[in-house]
Design an enzyme around this catalytic site. Structure first.
Site, mmCIF file in Angstrom:
data_model
loop_
_atom_site.group_PDB
_atom_site.id
_atom_site.type_symbol
_atom_site.label_atom_id
_atom_site.label_comp_id
_atom_site.label_asym_id
_atom_site.label_seq_id
_atom_site.Cartn_x
_atom_site.Cartn_y
_atom_site.Cartn_z
ATOM 1 C CG HIS A 190 33.669 37.883 44.262
ATOM 2 N ND1 HIS A 190 33.938 39.009 43.513
ATOM 3 C CD2 HIS A 190 33.121 38.333 45.412
ATOM 4 C CE1 HIS A 190 33.558 40.090 44.196
ATOM 5 N NE2 HIS A 190 33.062 39.691 45.347
ATOM 6 C CG ASP A 217 32.055 43.184 46.337
ATOM 7 O OD1 ASP A 217 31.516 44.000 47.100
ATOM 8 O OD2 ASP A 217 32.181 41.967 46.612
ATOM 9 C CG MET A 264 36.067 40.750 35.855
ATOM 10 S SD MET A 264 35.036 39.789 34.700
ATOM 11 C CE MET A 264 34.766 38.292 35.663
ATOM 12 C CB SER A 282 36.971 38.790 42.188
ATOM 13 O OG SER A 282 35.973 38.063 41.506
ATOM 14 C CB THR A 283 38.612 37.435 37.872
ATOM 15 O OG1 THR A 283 37.188 37.372 37.864
ATOM 16 C CG2 THR A 283 39.153 36.687 36.666
#
Length: 354
Positions: A199, A295, A292, A172-173
């Site tokens: 994401h 998940d 973050m 993600s991030t």
């Protein structure tokens, strides 16, 4: 509690006003000033020392990418890009993330989005996550020789392509930059299919997959419903759809895309990994990287329980040590590695079996 100080940069007076109002209304955030272009932003950032900058991409005098480079060179603070949902906007956004932007938020209806309030919560969450971040991880460059030093001679797999494995990556991030330390170093003849969930807002994953494909030896493509899964291909989950798979009567594994079940992230790492583990069982390798939240942590436990193998990115390189940390805390990881060692470990496990 000390408020997060934000400098808002956008060439549209309406956008500056609306973004300022959104952030000022968010708990723990204070907009200390606004700027109308990159040149104005750099001068104000040096004088005001904000904790975070929100930066528009397309601006006169000095554009967002140029400003981002200078902000990083001067080590001022983390930057969150605000991008339009166009092909050009997506490409520029990925350049920004690779240059070291912390993350981005998509403007819902173009450069001047009168409905910008719809991303208020997302922007506030990302601003708070970026606050206090050191720039060392965001602007870090890992020399190719460092990665290659950890690569090993992988023997040809004794398995036929009918017995190939599944490598599931959740990220993600910080992912659009970090993944370049992994995927380009996977050989094209790897005896595994790769499933990746990053994401990302709807409209960005096609450009993202295309950009990765240009840099990788394996084929990278945005997942499509009905794709017959084959080794040497990385399937990137399409934003707005979960990516799952099922085995047909003839043994082929086929991809499904769907918007259910409801989840905080669509696509979800957990749903993708759980599906892969159900199809591939002990031949599933899970990798959880920077991001973050949590998940992917639960499904990493499922993979490990099914006899698969699990890798978490270490705090040393993770831009945000959230998702991998959660898997580590749950005891679901076989090994914890910096990003530049993950490709070698994937090749070692796939090539030698486990």
């Amino acid at each position: 509690m000390k408020k997060v100080k934000v400098l808002v940069v956008d060439d549209s007076a309406l956008m500056r006003k609306k973004i300022k109002e959104m952030l000022d209304e968010s708990f723990g955030i204070e907009v200390i000033d606004t700027a109308r272009n990159g040149e104005d932003a750099i001068a104000k950032a040096e004088a005001l020392k904000p904790d975070v900058i929100t930066l528009d991409v397309n601006m006169p005098v000095m554009d967002g990418l140029t400003a981002l480079r200078i902000i990083n060179e001067k080590k001022i603070c983390p930057v969150i890009m605000l991008s339009s949902l166009t092909q050009e906007g997506a490409n520029t956004t990925f350049q920004a993330l690779e240059l070291g932007a912390f993350d981005f938020v998509a403007k819902p209806s173009g450069t001047v989005s009168r409905d910008i309030e719809t991303v208020k919560r997302e922007l506030a969450v990302k601003v708070k996550a970026a606050a206090g971040m050191g720039l060392s991880k965001l602007t870090r460059r890992t020399d190719r020789s460092v990665i290659e030093k950890h690569m090993i001679e992988v023997p040809e797999s004794s398995l036929s392509t009918a017995d190939f494995k599944a490598v599931c990556i959740g990220i993600s991030t910080g992912g659009p930059k970090t993944i370049f330390e992994v995927l380009p170093h996977i050989p094209q003849d790897i005896n595994a299919a790769i499933f990746m969930v990053q994401h990302m807002p709807v409209g960005f994953t096609e450009s993202y997959a295309r950009r990765l494909n240009e840099s990788c030896r394996i084929t990278v493509k945005e997942a499509e419903a009905g794709d017959i899964v084959t080794p040497g291909v990385c399937y990137v989950g399409r934003a707005g759809n979960h990516m799952t798979m099922y085995k047909k009567m003839n043994g082929d594994v086929t991809l499904r895309l769907g918007k259910t079940p409801d989840h905080a992230f669509i696509p979800s790492v957990d749903i993708m990994m759980e599906s892969a583990s159900g199809v591939y069982g002990s031949k599933t390798l899970g990798v959880l990287m920077t991001g973050m939240g949590n998940d992917g942590a639960a499904s990493m436990c499922l993979i490990k329980k099914a006899g698969g193998y699990t890798i978490a990115e270490s705090e040393e390189t993770a831009v945000v040590y959230g998702m991998p940390k959660e898997a580590v805390n749950r005891g679901c990881t076989d090994i914890v590695l910096p990003s530049y060692k993950i490709a070698a470990e994937i090749c070692r496990k796939v090539g030698r079996g486990w």
